[in-house]
Enzyme design. Structure first.
Site, mmCIF file in Angstrom:
data_model
loop_
_atom_site.group_PDB
_atom_site.id
_atom_site.type_symbol
_atom_site.label_atom_id
_atom_site.label_comp_id
_atom_site.label_asym_id
_atom_site.label_seq_id
_atom_site.Cartn_x
_atom_site.Cartn_y
_atom_site.Cartn_z
ATOM 1 N N HIS A 270 0.720 -1.257 0.014
ATOM 2 C CA HIS A 270 -0.175 0.073 0.071
ATOM 3 C C HIS A 270 0.840 1.296 -0.103
ATOM 4 O O HIS A 270 0.195 2.597 0.089
ATOM 5 C CB HIS A 270 -0.851 0.057 0.984
ATOM 6 C CG HIS A 270 -1.966 1.043 1.380
ATOM 7 N ND1 HIS A 270 -2.603 1.448 0.309
ATOM 8 C CD2 HIS A 270 -2.344 1.916 2.358
ATOM 9 C CE1 HIS A 270 -3.455 2.580 0.430
ATOM 10 N NE2 HIS A 270 -3.381 2.768 1.761
ATOM 11 N N CYS A 271 2.123 0.983 -0.003
ATOM 12 C CA CYS A 271 3.090 2.295 0.153
ATOM 13 C C CYS A 271 3.747 2.608 -1.026
ATOM 14 O O CYS A 271 3.565 3.674 -1.767
ATOM 15 C CB CYS A 271 4.162 2.021 1.325
ATOM 16 S SG CYS A 271 3.167 1.966 2.869
ATOM 17 N N ILE A 272 4.618 1.884 -1.386
ATOM 18 C CA ILE A 272 5.782 2.396 -2.475
ATOM 19 C C ILE A 272 5.271 2.401 -3.635
ATOM 20 O O ILE A 272 5.610 3.318 -4.624
ATOM 21 C CB ILE A 272 6.769 1.181 -2.572
ATOM 22 C CG1 ILE A 272 7.384 0.312 -1.054
ATOM 23 C CG2 ILE A 272 8.321 1.741 -3.409
ATOM 24 C CD1 ILE A 272 8.444 1.233 -0.492
ATOM 25 N N LEU A 274 2.274 3.630 -4.425
ATOM 26 C CA LEU A 274 1.347 4.665 -4.408
ATOM 27 C C LEU A 274 1.912 6.005 -4.006
ATOM 28 O O LEU A 274 1.627 7.035 -4.622
ATOM 29 C CB LEU A 274 0.195 4.266 -3.541
ATOM 30 C CG LEU A 274 -0.542 2.858 -3.566
ATOM 31 C CD1 LEU A 274 -1.507 2.708 -2.718
ATOM 32 C CD2 LEU A 274 -1.041 2.676 -4.829
ATOM 33 N N ASP A 275 2.626 5.857 -2.941
ATOM 34 C CA ASP A 275 2.963 7.145 -2.340
ATOM 35 C C ASP A 275 3.851 8.256 -3.210
ATOM 36 O O ASP A 275 3.295 9.384 -3.195
ATOM 37 C CB ASP A 275 3.632 7.099 -1.049
ATOM 38 C CG ASP A 275 2.989 6.222 0.034
ATOM 39 O OD1 ASP A 275 1.534 5.847 -0.120
ATOM 40 O OD2 ASP A 275 3.549 5.520 0.773
#
Ligand SMILES: NC(=O)c1ccc[n+]([C@@H]2O[C@H](COP(=O)([O-])OP(=O)(O)OC[C@H]3O[C@@H](n4cnc5c(N)ncnc54)[C@H](O)[C@@H]3O)[C@@H](O)[C@H]2O)c1
Length: 432
Positions: A270-272, A274-275
């Site tokens: 959910h991080c790399i 998208l952020d």
């Protein structure tokens, strides 16, 4: 009236954690273990029921820890957001996904800010933990909270503190990972610092929420760029007939100025993935184009296609074509030893291989079933029969419970996207 700082010091402050997911549930349990009474708020009744029954759905929170927090009467989950009015410090850990066109999707942050605003009390501290672009706390959250009639920094306190947890990481937890805090004014920073000092060994105050917001996104940009760099190296090594894994292992012997990153079938979680888009999008407001982010995203997004072309070549070299062969994919979680499949490149691999006519099944000890293009797939047992009957076994996620020696012995062809077999010498292994 007792002020919030005194309540935090005496651990009589009530802490609310909004969003009981990968970030929120471990945080809620950490605060209750520190002796605080914690309310965990979520919109999903099922999650709330599971928490109250002591059943953890997040691998980093054991049943024993959850049960102990409940038994000590220090944790209660609820969907009733009016309970926010009873709480002293509210930590917001709601999702920050992307839209289909890869723009920031702040609807969860916005709608939760509206709810908090409805129940906001004088003296409360509100901290946003969701990863987002610089400016979200001040430009998006603050005006919504002030609709309550209370003034930020004066009647209530507001800060951003990015969550740094690494799901599945046994060495670094909330306790021993430094926590960054940046408030909209001095008092807000001080209070947020005091709050997190109760659960983290090191808390690092920064000058404002924007610095805290950008710090977190920059950490993820650093990862996406370095992963892209090593993915590009993997392409080059293939052309040069060299092993990228051997190069990385050799480079890693340098004790300074180098940090290993590894190639793979793409990036997930959910991080790399998208952020960095949050930052790229915000940068456009400043007529600024974040070229490294765009290039890295482009290289990483091409990896599943590249891996499928390499698998096709490997199968061809056995005198077969991809169409109609049996492919067994090992691992659908986005990374080793977790159960999270969000944005997992394995799902893309399965989709692409299936579209090209391969008969694809998967095994993942952490993921019983997945949905790919309207189809529900169930994890098959990793029997000798499954391994020997597959035309190609693809190691897509390198879970540590897999016996790679056995896999290499039984399978006719192994395509290893993670370097999990790099110590083995079998001729039937093809590595990225
Ligand atoms: N997963 C990670 O490893 C990680 C690490 C660091 C930061 N983050 C960031 O933390 C944030 C949360 O991520 P996550 O992985 O915990 O997400 P998640 O999907 O696991 O959990 C989010 C939870 O919030 C709940 N929720 C949504 N809207 C709500 C609302 N209005 N009120 C109450 N609950 C609500 C959902 O039902 C869900 O249970 C994201 O911004 C993410 O980028 C995640």
């Amino acid at each position: 009236m007792v002020c919030i700082d005194e309540k935090i010091r005496s651990r009589s402050a009530k802490v609310g954690v909004v969003g009981l997911g990968y970030v929120g549930l471990p945080l809620a349990v950490a605060f209750s273990e520190a002796g605080f009474r914690v309310f965990g708020l979520d919109v999903q009744q099922k999650r709330v029921d599971l928490v109250n029954q002591g059943k953890s759905y997040i691998a980093d929170v054991s049943k024993a820890r959850l049960s102990s927090a409940l038994a000590n009467n220090l944790l209660e989950a609820t969907t009733d957001q009016s309970r926010l009015g009873e709480i002293d410090a509210i930590c917001v850990c709601v999702p920050t996904p992307l839209t289909k066109t890869k723009d920031p999707e702040l609807s969860y942050v916005i709608s939760e800010s509206e709810v908090v605003s409805r129940y906001l009390q004088k003296g409360q501290l509100v901290v946003l933990e969701s990863t987002t672009y610089p400016g979200t706390t001040r430009e998006v959250m603050l005006p919504i909270l002030e609709r309550s009639g209370l003034k930020a920094g004066q009647d209530f306190y507001l800060a951003f503190s990015p969550e740094m947890i690494d799901p599945g990481n046994k060495k670094y937890t909330i306790k021993n990972t430094p926590k960054i805090v940046g408030g909209i004014n001095h008092e807000s920073t001080k209070l947020a610092e005091l709050l997190y000092q109760q659960v983290a060994d090191i808390v690092i105050p920064v000058s404002c929420p924007e610095v805290a917001e950008l710090t977190k996104v920059f950490q993820n940009v650093f990862r996406i760029v370095n992963i892209a760099l090593v993915n590009e190296l993997a392409h080059l090594c293939e052309k040069m007939g060299l092993s990228v894994w051997e190069v990385i292992d050799a480079a890693s012997t340098k004790p300074f100025g180098y940090m290993p990153f590894y190639p793979g079938p793409g990036i997930g979680g959910h991080c790399i993935p998208l952020d960095p888009y949050y930052l790229a999008n915000k940068a456009r407001e400043y007529d600024f184009h974040t070229r490294f982010i765009e290039l890295a995203a482009d290289i990483n997004e091409q990896m599943p296609y590249y891996v499928v072309s390499r698998i096709t070549d490997a199968i061809n070299s056995k005198g077969k074509s991809l169409h109609g062969v049996k492919v067994l994919v090992l691992g659908v979680a986005y990374k080793r030893d977790v159960e999270d499949v969000r944005e997992s490149p394995s799902l893309k691999l399965i989709k692409l291989l299936s579209e090209k006519g391969a008969n694809v099944s998967y095994n993942d000890p952490y993921v019983a079933s997945v949905r790919i293009s309207e189809n529900n797939l169930k994890s098959v047992r990793l029997t000798d029969e499954q391994l020997t009957s597959a035309d190609c076994v693809v190691i897509a996620t390198d879970h540590s419970c897999y016996d790679y020696r056995r896999i290499a012995q039984k399978a006719d062809l192994v395509f290893d996207t993670r370097g999990a077999t790099r110590k083995l010498r079998n001729k039937n292994i093809v590595r990225l």
